[in-house]
Design a protein around this motif. Structure first.
Motif: not given
Length: 317
Positions: A37-46
């Motif tokens: 999740h952090k590697a993907s951008g750490d957006t709340r919806k993900d």
């Protein structure tokens, strides 16, 4: 081998890296979705929790768990998802490779592609590591085993290394791949060898034990070659049955040799015992019993008598 089992086998040997972030693994090799999740951008919806609540995700988790549950060995069951709470750096949601791919695709097609490439790079590194030769320390350990088991006998020393190199298809022991080191240790420790020193006739070593040596060697070579080929093909090698290989070979020989006649001699150079089978139609008789033998129709067929008489007549001329 299913993907879950493959994940467990390959766990922690090479880290999964996405960007500058190392993806943690739990003790069973699952990957941390929080790190992804952090590697993907750490957006709340993900967040991983949203992904796991998804109906399709639940169906996938159930399918994976159902496929990997062994009714005969329930204690070996490893769930597709493992949530660790309250353990400092270890806490997080960990999932098997299939769910890692599914989670990445759920986030975005671009991130899905990134994860696939990162995993492929990790697998490639595993393969490179597997092609490394054993270290000097590992070479020393193999030497210690051969030195100890050969007990100063140069012939056995040379035979052990020769069979070892032939078994692993290498020119010299230093070329052994590190991935085969544990197998090599077991192979050398269990190799059936026989002394080239002069045989004491009074020893407890039986004829069948001497005869079984080569059979044991062939059986052992076959078993390890078969297991290595199964692993090469990414299969699951069954656990070896708990039998004593030497006893097995003796049992086979005893079964095959029942009712057979054998002739035992000793090599004049090495004093090693040599056994040959006596053919069924071969007669062995003492000199003073030849006449009695000729009178036995079960031993000498009637049609052979004329030839015997002719030979005897020539001898008397």
């Amino acid at each position: 081998m299913n993907s879950l089992a493959q994940t467990y086998i390959n766990s922690t040997t090479q880290p999964l890296v996405i960007g500058d972030l190392f993806i943690r693994q739990d003790e069973d090799g699952r990957y941390c979705l929080n790190d992804l999740h952090k590697a993907s951008g750490d957006t709340r919806k993900d967040r991983p929790s949203y992904f796991l609540e998804n109906e399709k995700t639940q169906e996938l988790i159930k399918t994976i768990d159902d496929e990997n549950y062994d009714v005969g060995n329930p204690s070996s069951f490893k769930r597709a998802v493992n949530i660790i709470r309250g353990r400092g750096k270890e806490q997080g949601t960990y999932a098997v490779k299939e769910l890692v791919y599914s989670y990445a695709m759920w986030i975005s097609a671009k991130f899905h592609l990134t994860v696939i490439r990162a995993y492929d790079a990790m697998v490639m590194q595993w393969q490179i590591n597997d092609r490394k030769s054993i270290s000097p320390e590992q070479q020393s350990l193999l030497h210690e085993i051969v030195d100890r088991r050969s007990n100063g006998e140069r012939k056995i020393y040379a035979e052990m290394w020769s069979r070892h190199n032939r078994h692993f298809k290498i020119a010299k022991y230093s070329q052994l791949l590190s991935v085969h080191f544990s197998e090599a240790v077991h192979y050398l420790e269990t190799m059936d060898i026989k002394s080239s020193k002069k045989l004491d006739i009074q020893t407890d070593l039986t004829v069948f034990e001497r005869l079984s040596t080569e059979v044991v060697n062939q059986v052992t070579d076959y078993i390890w070659s078969l297991n290595r080929e199964i692993r090469r093909l990414k299969g699951v090698a069954p656990a070896l049955p708990s039998f004593d290989e030497k006893t097995m070979a003796q049992a086979v020989i005893n079964q095959q040799m029942q009712g057979k006649r054998m002739f035992l001699t000793f090599n004049p150079v090495s004093s090693a015992p040599e056994i040959s089978l006596v053919e069924d139609d071969l007669l062995m008789v003492r000199r003073n019993e030849i006449e009695n033998l000729l009178n036995d129709p079960d031993k000498v067929p009637q049609d052979r008598i004329p030839n015997i008489i002719q030979s005897a007549a020539k001898r008397l001329k």
